[in-house]
Design an enzyme around this catalytic site. Structure first.
Site, mmCIF file in Angstrom:
data_model
loop_
_atom_site.group_PDB
_atom_site.id
_atom_site.type_symbol
_atom_site.label_atom_id
_atom_site.label_comp_id
_atom_site.label_asym_id
_atom_site.label_seq_id
_atom_site.Cartn_x
_atom_site.Cartn_y
_atom_site.Cartn_z
ATOM 1 N N GLU A 22 9.845 1.291 10.467
ATOM 2 C CA GLU A 22 10.915 2.293 10.272
ATOM 3 C C GLU A 22 10.241 3.646 10.420
ATOM 4 O O GLU A 22 9.447 4.034 9.565
ATOM 5 C CB GLU A 22 11.524 2.159 8.870
ATOM 6 N N GLU A 72 9.504 16.022 14.979
ATOM 7 C CA GLU A 72 9.957 15.903 13.590
ATOM 8 C C GLU A 72 9.130 16.848 12.721
ATOM 9 O O GLU A 72 7.907 16.746 12.677
ATOM 10 C CB GLU A 72 9.758 14.463 13.126
ATOM 11 N N CYS A 114 13.719 11.036 6.718
ATOM 12 C CA CYS A 114 13.633 10.609 8.120
ATOM 13 C C CYS A 114 14.965 10.822 8.843
ATOM 14 O O CYS A 114 14.997 11.094 10.033
ATOM 15 C CB CYS A 114 13.239 9.143 8.187
ATOM 16 N N LYS A 130 0.860 -1.196 0.000
ATOM 17 C CA LYS A 130 0.000 0.000 0.000
ATOM 18 C C LYS A 130 0.891 1.239 0.000
ATOM 19 O O LYS A 130 1.519 1.571 0.995
ATOM 20 C CB LYS A 130 -0.918 0.064 1.225
HETATM 21 P P1 NAD Z 1 2.391 8.397 7.843
HETATM 22 O O1 NAD Z 1 2.644 7.590 9.061
HETATM 23 O O2 NAD Z 1 1.343 9.456 7.892
HETATM 24 O O3 NAD Z 1 1.960 7.450 6.637
HETATM 25 C C1 NAD Z 1 2.775 6.386 6.221
HETATM 26 C C2 NAD Z 1 1.908 5.341 5.555
HETATM 27 O O4 NAD Z 1 1.014 4.811 6.528
HETATM 28 C C3 NAD Z 1 1.040 5.881 4.418
HETATM 29 O O5 NAD Z 1 0.974 4.917 3.394
HETATM 30 C C4 NAD Z 1 -0.311 6.047 5.089
HETATM 31 O O6 NAD Z 1 -1.403 5.959 4.199
HETATM 32 C C5 NAD Z 1 -0.309 4.877 6.050
HETATM 33 N N1 NAD Z 1 -1.219 5.037 7.191
HETATM 34 C C6 NAD Z 1 -1.622 6.191 7.767
HETATM 35 N N2 NAD Z 1 -2.489 5.917 8.767
HETATM 36 C C7 NAD Z 1 -2.613 4.566 8.823
HETATM 37 C C8 NAD Z 1 -3.367 3.674 9.633
HETATM 38 N N3 NAD Z 1 -4.177 4.123 10.591
HETATM 39 N N4 NAD Z 1 -3.248 2.352 9.408
HETATM 40 C C9 NAD Z 1 -2.410 1.876 8.449
HETATM 41 N N5 NAD Z 1 -1.706 2.680 7.632
HETATM 42 C C10 NAD Z 1 -1.799 4.008 7.827
HETATM 43 O O7 NAD Z 1 3.801 8.982 7.393
HETATM 44 P P2 NAD Z 1 4.129 9.888 6.145
HETATM 45 O O8 NAD Z 1 3.693 11.279 6.441
HETATM 46 O O9 NAD Z 1 3.645 9.244 4.908
HETATM 47 O O10 NAD Z 1 5.728 9.789 6.104
HETATM 48 C C11 NAD Z 1 6.541 10.570 6.877
HETATM 49 C C12 NAD Z 1 7.090 9.765 8.039
HETATM 50 O O11 NAD Z 1 7.812 8.630 7.559
HETATM 51 C C13 NAD Z 1 8.093 10.566 8.840
HETATM 52 O O12 NAD Z 1 7.826 10.395 10.206
HETATM 53 C C14 NAD Z 1 9.420 9.935 8.459
HETATM 54 O O13 NAD Z 1 10.425 10.093 9.419
HETATM 55 C C15 NAD Z 1 9.040 8.519 8.261
HETATM 56 N N6 NAD Z 1 10.060 7.813 7.486
HETATM 57 C C16 NAD Z 1 10.896 6.947 8.127
HETATM 58 C C17 NAD Z 1 11.902 6.276 7.432
HETATM 59 C C18 NAD Z 1 12.840 5.310 8.118
HETATM 60 O O14 NAD Z 1 13.460 4.510 7.422
HETATM 61 N N7 NAD Z 1 12.973 5.349 9.432
HETATM 62 C C19 NAD Z 1 12.040 6.506 6.069
HETATM 63 C C20 NAD Z 1 11.167 7.399 5.434
HETATM 64 C C21 NAD Z 1 10.176 8.041 6.162
#
Ligand code: NAD
Length: 495
Positions: free
Chosen positions: A261, A395, A296, A185
């Site tokens: 992650e 963040e 991230c 997804k």
């Molecule tokens: P997010 O948590 O809002 O969304 C990530 C994914 O989760 C999306 O596909 C979203 O649709 C899905 N999602 C959202 N709510 C959900 C739920 N209730 N149930 C299941 N899935 C759900 O994050 P974002 O805004 O897309 O990405 C930014 C974040 O990602 C930042 O915190 C960043 O640090 C992190 N990130 C971490 C790494 C790493 O390797 N540590 C790498 C890239 C990004």
């Protein structure tokens, strides 16, 4: 001003890809895929829900049970994975342009970094798969104990929007190479390249049903995947609050393996004896502003020892104009668009919070390219930040640097570790004892010494504390997507 991307001739298909077929959501629902480059609607995307997730998981399960993929010899899976990587490179320009239009990053980085890294990741795990041996335990001669890895089954993958292809590749490459089925997804903010990846996988020879992509929103498509009773493992990259929910959903359902992650607030510690101040400044500025700060591992807390802070900041401010936001489709642009209006508003709110809490705004601080129709913000630097301010604790995920100071190594380590996150950190010093001592004391997954940009598929990536559970990349990633099975065989030796 003309819309930035009006000349794009790409056609997009936003339908899901399940069991080798493009199809609309069962409900027929769609959502607009809006480009942050200029606000244009790129296409309609299938708004998948429970019924689509059920179909995709069933397709993955059927493929796993009849062994159409895991039953292939590792050398055969390797060849197909390498063809998959080659397909990405064959379509590199199209994928890079799609990524840029979908999430706003400069096209030169989408092409040079995102496409190449994703392809390299697929190739690397493909190459690895027929070079890993299982084990025989050192038991007594009356028995033989085989310790073997087996694929876990159906792997659910949920990824964010900041590096859509790379984040997907870090998970699907080891999962597929190990013989699993995958249901991916992508983020609702950047769904398009994931759908193309699934088409390219089919063209490369990955059998239908093995790799499925279901676009949609988190609560509607992500949660059903994380809660699904027939998904054996959920691999998530995203924010820490949603990551916590993923672990709860895994526990509430079938105790599927959950790997997360998550976010970061990485400290970058520059001691007065930094061996190359110019390099340290370039790394500090280049790394926080790369990908519009939407990384991230961005070093978003910069700790500079008191005695060199003025000199450091003077050099840093001189670099800022080079990161002026521009049209991401222009190959000269290094700072593109923020992914969408919601994220732009988040960034602007954090900038206001920094001002309100008394941090000193040195650069940026406001929206940019207002007439483009897109989402842009000027690269921003705050000085005088205290570690308990919101802009040091949370963040931001935008081009905002918080500058703090410290007195000595103990003070630097104490402040650096005073965070719920523990993804990465850097230390700059010519003193090898200090470098090692600080590196050991930092509670993070990766420490950089006198640089911030080294990265390679051969090393693990992931965090301590609330930056997540598990590691992407390197051979360690196979641990996430394989079960360990022991088989005891009795030996009644006649000799
Ligand atoms: P997010 O948590 O809002 O969304 C990530 C994914 O989760 C999306 O596909 C979203 O649709 C899905 N999602 C959202 N709510 C959900 C739920 N209730 N149930 C299941 N899935 C759900 O994050 P974002 O805004 O897309 O990405 C930014 C974040 O990602 C930042 O915190 C960043 O640090 C992190 N990130 C971490 C790494 C790493 O390797 N540590 C790498 C890239 C990004």
């Amino acid at each position: 001003m003309k819309p930035f991307n009006q000349h794009s001739e790409l056609q997009f298909d936003g339908r899901a890809l399940i069991n080798g077929q493009r199809r609309s959501a069962v409900s027929g629902a769609t959502f607009d895929c809006i480009s942050p480059v200029d606000g244009r609607v790129l296409t309609q995307v299938a708004r998948c829900g429970q019924a689509d997730i059920d179909d995709a998981v069933a397709a993955g399960r059927a493929a796993f049970e009849d062994r159409r993929w895991r039953g292939l010899a590792p050398a055969q899976r390797k060849r197909i994975m390498i063809r998959f990587a080659d397909e990405l490179l064959k379509h590199a320009d199209e994928l890079a342009l799609t990524e840029t239009l979908d999430m706003g990053k400069p096209v030169k980085y989408a092409r040079a970094v995102d496409v190449n890294s994703a392809a390299n990741c697929l190739r690397w795990y493909g190459e690895a798969v027929d070079k890993i041996y299982d084990e025989i335990a050192p038991t007594a001669s009356t028995a033989l104990a085989l310790i073997q890895r087996e694929p876990v089954g159906v792997v659910g993958v949920i990824v964010p929007w900041n590096y859509p292809m790379i984040m997907a590749a870090w998970k699907i490459a080891p999962a597929l190479a190990a013989g699993n089925s995958v249901v991916l997804k992508p983020s609702e903010k950047s769904p398009l390249t994931a759908l193309r990846l699934a088409e390219l996988a089919l063209e490369a020879g990955i059998p239908a049903g093995v790799f499925n992509v279901v676009p949609g929103f988190g609560p509607e498509a992500g949660s059903p995947l994380a809660l699904h009773m027939d998904v054996d493992c959920i691999a998530f990259t995203g924010s820490t609050p949603v990551g916590k929910q993923i672990h709860v959903m895994a526990g509430q359902s079938n105790l599927k393996r959950a790997w997360t992650e998550l976010g970061g607030k990485s400290p970058n510690i520059v001691f007065a004896d930094c061996p190359n101040l110019d390099r340290a400044v370039e790394a500090a500025i280049g790394s926080i502003f790369f990908n519009q700060g939407e990384s991230c591992n961005a070093p978003s807390r910069l700790f500079v020892q008191d005695s060199i802070k003025d000199a450091f900041l003077e050099k840093a401010l001189a670099l800022v104009p080079g990161y002026a936001p521009g049209n991401p489709l222009d190959p000269a642009t290094v700072m593109g668009a923020i992914v969408d209006q919601t994220q732009l508003n988040n960034v602007l709110r954090y900038i206001e919070a920094g001002k309100a809490e008394g941090a000193k705004l040195l650069a940026g601080g406001e929206q940019a390219l207002l007439h483009s129709g897109g989402c842009y913000v000027h690269p921003t630097i705050f000085d005088g930040v205290k570690n308990d301010m919101k802009i040091a604790r949370e963040e931001i995920f935008g081009p905002v640097l918080s500058v703090l100071s410290f007195t000595d190594a103990a003070d630097a380590v104490r402040q650096a570790n005073a965070s719920v996150y523990g993804l990465q950190a850097a230390v700059w010093t010519r003193d090898i004892n200090l470098a090692h001592g600080v590196a050991r004391a930092l509670r993070v997954g990766t420490v950089h010494v006198n640089q911030y940009d080294e990265d390679d598929i051969t090393v693990p990536f992931g965090g301590y504390k609330q930056s997540g559970v598990g590691r992407d990349k390197s051979l360690h990633a196979f641990d996430k997507y394989t079960e360990t099975k022991t088989t005891w065989i009795r030996i009644d030796s006649p000799v």
